[in-house]
Design an enzyme around this catalytic site. Structure first.
Site, PDB file in Angstrom:
ATOM      1  N   GLY A  13      48.034  46.299  91.672  1.00  0.00           N
ATOM      2  CA  GLY A  13      49.430  45.640  92.078  1.00  0.00           C
ATOM      3  C   GLY A  13      50.416  46.697  92.237  1.00  0.00           C
ATOM      4  O   GLY A  13      51.720  46.227  92.057  1.00  0.00           O
ATOM      5  N   ARG A  66      33.998  29.070 101.031  1.00  0.00           N
ATOM      6  CA  ARG A  66      34.973  30.095 101.659  1.00  0.00           C
ATOM      7  C   ARG A  66      36.126  29.257 102.213  1.00  0.00           C
ATOM      8  O   ARG A  66      37.343  29.528 101.953  1.00  0.00           O
ATOM      9  CB  ARG A  66      34.293  31.161 102.490  1.00  0.00           C
ATOM     10  CG  ARG A  66      35.465  32.115 102.538  1.00  0.00           C
ATOM     11  CD  ARG A  66      34.844  33.483 103.300  1.00  0.00           C
ATOM     12  NE  ARG A  66      34.461  33.322 104.699  1.00  0.00           N
ATOM     13  CZ  ARG A  66      35.326  33.756 105.707  1.00  0.00           C
ATOM     14  NH1 ARG A  66      36.291  34.724 105.171  1.00  0.00           N
ATOM     15  NH2 ARG A  66      35.003  33.612 106.762  1.00  0.00           N
ATOM     16  N   ILE A  93      38.624  38.464 102.626  1.00  0.00           N
ATOM     17  CA  ILE A  93      38.868  38.054 104.138  1.00  0.00           C
ATOM     18  C   ILE A  93      39.258  36.597 104.368  1.00  0.00           C
ATOM     19  O   ILE A  93      38.715  35.663 103.845  1.00  0.00           O
ATOM     20  CB  ILE A  93      37.643  38.649 105.071  1.00  0.00           C
ATOM     21  CG1 ILE A  93      37.517  40.110 104.986  1.00  0.00           C
ATOM     22  CG2 ILE A  93      37.858  38.051 106.819  1.00  0.00           C
ATOM     23  CD1 ILE A  93      36.225  40.657 105.729  1.00  0.00           C
ATOM     24  N   LEU A  94      40.383  36.464 105.071  1.00  0.00           N
ATOM     25  CA  LEU A  94      40.984  35.238 105.052  1.00  0.00           C
ATOM     26  C   LEU A  94      40.417  34.686 106.464  1.00  0.00           C
ATOM     27  O   LEU A  94      40.408  35.122 107.400  1.00  0.00           O
ATOM     28  CB  LEU A  94      42.655  35.205 105.139  1.00  0.00           C
ATOM     29  CG  LEU A  94      43.123  35.535 103.658  1.00  0.00           C
ATOM     30  CD1 LEU A  94      44.577  36.008 103.903  1.00  0.00           C
ATOM     31  CD2 LEU A  94      43.142  34.437 102.687  1.00  0.00           C
ATOM     32  N   HIS A 110      47.544  48.505 105.104  1.00  0.00           N
ATOM     33  CA  HIS A 110      46.086  49.262 105.333  1.00  0.00           C
ATOM     34  C   HIS A 110      46.323  50.576 105.177  1.00  0.00           C
ATOM     35  O   HIS A 110      47.084  51.397 105.869  1.00  0.00           O
ATOM     36  CB  HIS A 110      45.673  48.876 106.538  1.00  0.00           C
ATOM     37  CG  HIS A 110      44.194  49.368 106.685  1.00  0.00           C
ATOM     38  ND1 HIS A 110      43.057  48.863 106.015  1.00  0.00           N
ATOM     39  CD2 HIS A 110      43.490  50.314 107.342  1.00  0.00           C
ATOM     40  CE1 HIS A 110      41.951  49.355 106.454  1.00  0.00           C
ATOM     41  NE2 HIS A 110      42.211  50.338 107.122  1.00  0.00           N
ATOM     42  N   ASP A 146      41.998  43.963 110.085  1.00  0.00           N
ATOM     43  CA  ASP A 146      42.800  45.232 110.205  1.00  0.00           C
ATOM     44  C   ASP A 146      43.116  45.425 111.760  1.00  0.00           C
ATOM     45  O   ASP A 146      43.427  46.747 112.121  1.00  0.00           O
ATOM     46  CB  ASP A 146      42.190  46.358 109.528  1.00  0.00           C
ATOM     47  CG  ASP A 146      41.723  46.299 108.222  1.00  0.00           C
ATOM     48  OD1 ASP A 146      42.654  45.404 107.592  1.00  0.00           O
ATOM     49  OD2 ASP A 146      40.850  46.846 107.887  1.00  0.00           O
ATOM     50  N   GLN A 172      49.602  56.217  98.536  1.00  0.00           N
ATOM     51  CA  GLN A 172      50.073  55.438  98.148  1.00  0.00           C
ATOM     52  C   GLN A 172      51.629  55.557  97.718  1.00  0.00           C
ATOM     53  O   GLN A 172      52.303  54.586  97.957  1.00  0.00           O
ATOM     54  CB  GLN A 172      49.421  55.094  96.666  1.00  0.00           C
ATOM     55  CG  GLN A 172      48.194  54.296  96.604  1.00  0.00           C
ATOM     56  CD  GLN A 172      48.087  53.039  95.725  1.00  0.00           C
ATOM     57  OE1 GLN A 172      48.660  52.964  94.604  1.00  0.00           O
ATOM     58  NE2 GLN A 172      48.008  51.986  96.412  1.00  0.00           N
TER      59      GLN A 172
END
Ligand code: GRF
Length: 216
Positions: A13, A66, A93-94, A110, A146, A172
């Protein structure tokens, strides 16, 4: 009045932290209403709680199907009345129903210069390809993994001695700048997505804005 942001995480996080910390700045257009993780042991849950943000796990392993998990997650997110949902290292993955429910108010970060290197292991793939630059992209989420339209993209150089770890650390650093900025823009009404078209200050974008230090 500031907009509610819900953040979904699976791990440490660090992007979530940058979003929460930016929300504490005086002119923030959003507040972080809730952090949810599909992984009960995600370090980010403790980080969020320490920063005063409600945070809880919705363990995916407890749910067989799922589609059923997506529905449980969707209900939990909707209960926080979000103006925007941020995927900050959320490793599931939604499915299409979830993505459709939050169309135009679901962002992902991403670690690549999309459309390059969709999917996993982006740093290794950029190094293996001999690229001289790499980066990160904040984009609206569509049903294509993505593949949604980009808002903001930050570039970093790839240096001769880089390995995955040094490159990932450099990426990052810029992720922590561009994700809060893109969220700020969305919640302030500066950026919006209709269908697959992004608008910035009312003007259609045909590619993401390239980030620089002076952007606010
Ligand atoms: C980031 O590299 C982000 O680009 C990707 O997942 C990673 C999450 O890292 N989607 P962290 O948990 O925010 O540190």
């Amino acid at each position: 009045m500031s907009s509610n942001l819900v953040i979904l995480i699976s791990g440490r996080g660090s992007n979530m932290r940058s979003l929460i910390e930016a929300s504490h700045k005086p002119h923030s257009s959003y507040r972080v209403a809730l952090v949810l993780s599909d992984q009960p042991e995600a370090k980010g849950l403790g980080v969020a709680a320490d920063l005063g943000v409600p945070a809880r796990a919705l363990p995916a392993k407890d749910v067989a199907d799922r589609a059923q998990y997506d529905q449980i997650l969707c209900d939990a997110v909707l209960a926080a009345q979000p103006a925007l949902v941020a995927l900050a290292g959320f490793m599931r993955i939604l499915g299409p129903p979830f993505v459709r429910t939050f169309a135009g108010r679901l962002l992902n970060i991403h670690p690549s210069l999309l459309p390059l290197y969709k999917g996993l292991h982006t740093h290794r793939r950029a190094l293996d390809a001999g690229d001289v630059r790499h980066g990160a992209t904040v984009h609206y989420v569509t049903e294509e993994l993505d593949g949604g339209p980009g808002i903001l993209q930050a570039r970093v150089p790839i240096l001769p001695d880089d390995d995955e770890s040094s490159l990932s650390a450099r990426v990052q650093q810029v992720e922590h700048r561009i994700f809060p900025l893109a969220v700020q823009w969305h919640c302030a009404g500066r950026v919006a997505c209709r269908g697959t078209q992004v608008f910035m200050d009312g003007v259609p974008l045909d590619r993401p804005v390239i980030w620089n230090e002076s952007m606010r």
